[in-house]
Design an enzyme around this catalytic site. Structure first.
Site, PDB file in Angstrom:
ATOM      1  N   LYS A  52      -9.308   3.742   8.464  1.00 37.70           N
ATOM      2  CA  LYS A  52      -9.733   2.340   8.396  1.00 37.70           C
ATOM      3  C   LYS A  52     -11.260   2.256   8.461  1.00 37.70           C
ATOM      4  O   LYS A  52     -11.877   1.482   7.735  1.00 37.70           O
ATOM      5  CB  LYS A  52      -9.077   1.540   9.541  1.00 37.70           C
ATOM      6  CG  LYS A  52      -7.592   1.326   9.288  1.00 37.70           C
ATOM      7  CD  LYS A  52      -6.826   0.844  10.507  1.00 37.70           C
ATOM      8  CE  LYS A  52      -5.321   0.844  10.220  1.00 37.70           C
ATOM      9  NZ  LYS A  52      -4.494   0.490  11.379  1.00 37.70           N
ATOM     10  N   GLN A  96      -5.145  -0.767  17.392  1.00 36.33           N
ATOM     11  CA  GLN A  96      -4.234   0.213  16.779  1.00 36.33           C
ATOM     12  C   GLN A  96      -2.950   0.335  17.607  1.00 36.33           C
ATOM     13  O   GLN A  96      -2.996   0.550  18.815  1.00 36.33           O
ATOM     14  CB  GLN A  96      -4.960   1.574  16.681  1.00 36.33           C
ATOM     15  CG  GLN A  96      -4.166   2.648  15.966  1.00 36.33           C
ATOM     16  CD  GLN A  96      -3.898   2.303  14.503  1.00 36.33           C
ATOM     17  OE1 GLN A  96      -4.744   1.826  13.783  1.00 36.33           O
ATOM     18  NE2 GLN A  96      -2.665   2.540  14.066  1.00 36.33           N
ATOM     19  N   ASP A 119      -4.930  -8.018  11.224  1.00 39.06           N
ATOM     20  CA  ASP A 119      -3.593  -7.442  11.006  1.00 39.06           C
ATOM     21  C   ASP A 119      -2.577  -8.539  10.697  1.00 39.06           C
ATOM     22  O   ASP A 119      -1.453  -8.248  10.277  1.00 39.06           O
ATOM     23  CB  ASP A 119      -3.136  -6.660  12.249  1.00 39.06           C
ATOM     24  CG  ASP A 119      -3.390  -5.162  12.109  1.00 39.06           C
ATOM     25  OD1 ASP A 119      -3.423  -4.675  10.957  1.00 39.06           O
ATOM     26  OD2 ASP A 119      -3.555  -4.490  13.142  1.00 39.06           O
TER      27      ASP A 119
END
Ligand code: NDP
Length: 283
Positions: A52, A96, A119
């Site tokens: 990422k 994460q 997200d």
């Protein structure tokens, strides 16, 4: 023979478009940034975080990482999120997953400012998706929509079966297909006659989390098959939830694993970061 949907190429196309937008913002003095929080040192999580950050770097987005020890308290993690929420130099925040068992994942995800929730997991963003309002959409299902559209596959009026009802893949996937005017059926572990149900699908989206479970007998001739699954086999190769060799001859189009849905997830994350930057600067 099925058309192989090239997720790698489509992801590159999207990132190229985003880079142009980011370059234009830079010319106006705007530099976007993403904060990535990782708890612990799980090797798989470290690879995802590093990918990422690399994607950010390639597009010219500043990324900042915060590595917290495995035994960090939930309060300390929530405090870190509050710091990023209040920092005007941070446009996107990502935690994460998975988190260690002593931390309440829901409390953590709910604490992220919804406008920075790249997200798309915050309840406000999930709700916005359901009622068709603007918001961040979960990256993997958003990527599947892009794969279909950019491959010229018509969605409206088609019967779409989504196997899986998780909050991050199956449910948002079904809502997005509905938004595109498909007629949607959601299947899960309690669904009866899954095989014959799948044979009624014009578009079959598989997010079941079981290696090669979907065989040729589940497929209507000419169906479009999207395989969200990712598994590492004993021989170290990757495979999906679909038995690609068996299914491909029947399908009209199919995503491979690797190189199908996988690369789209990061491309759509970058898309959400750009959305967050635009939102913060009122662009
Ligand atoms: P989950 O394990 O959270 O969900 C799996 C879903 O499949 C559940 O809804 C479950 O039903 C259903 N299911 C399980 N067994 C069966 C069965 N025998 N018949 C019918 N339905 C069944 O997985 P995720 O949604 O998180 O992920 C799905 C797959 O996608 C995984 O392989 C994962 O690795 C992959 N993935 C890939 C990403 C990418 O970037 N390409 C990103 C995210 C995930 P029930 O609800 O009843 O338990």
């Amino acid at each position: 023979m099925a058309k192989i949907i090239d997720g790698k190429a489509i992801a590159e196309e999207i990132k190229h478009e985003l880079k142009q937008e980011i370059d234009a913002m830079k010319e106006r003095g705007i530099e976007g940034s993403l904060a990535v929080i990782q708890v612990g040192t799980d090797p798989a999580s470290s690879v995802y975080v590093s990918n990422k950050k690399k994607a950010c770097e390639a597009l010219g987005i500043r990324s900042e990482s915060c590595e917290l020890p495995e035994d960090v308290t939930e309060e300390a993690l929530l405090r870190q999120i509050e710091i990023y929420n209040g920092n005007p130099r941070i446009d996107g925040i990502l935690v994460q997953l998975p988190l260690p068992p002593h931390i309440n994942e829901k409390r953590v995800l709910d604490a992220i400012d919804p406008t920075k929730d790249v997200d798309g997991f915050h309840p406000l963003n999930v709700g916005a998706l359901l009622i068709g309002e603007k918001g961040m959409v979960s990256c993997t299902p958003a990527g599947v929509i892009q794969l279909l559209k950019r491959s010229g596959i018509e969605i409206a009026g088609k019967h779409c079966v989504v196997i899986g009802r998780s909050n991050i893949v199956g449910k948002p996937m079904a809502v997005l297909m509905l938004r595109e005017n498909a007629t949607v059926t959601i299947a899960h572990s309690k669904t009866k006659n899954l095989e014959s149900l799948c044979r009624t699908a014009d578009i079959l989206i598989v997010a079941v989390g079981k290696p090669k479970m979907i065989k040729a007998s589940y497929i209507k001739e000419g169906a479009v098959v999207i395989d969200v699954g990712i598994h590492r086999m004993e021989n170290k190769k990757l495979c999906g939830d679909v038995d690609f060799e068996g299914v491909e001859p029947l399908a009209s189009a199919i995503t491979p694993v690797p190189g199908g849905v996988g690369p789209m997830t990061i491309a759509m994350l970058m898309h959400n970061v750009v959305l967050a930057i635009k939102e913060h600067y009122g662009l």
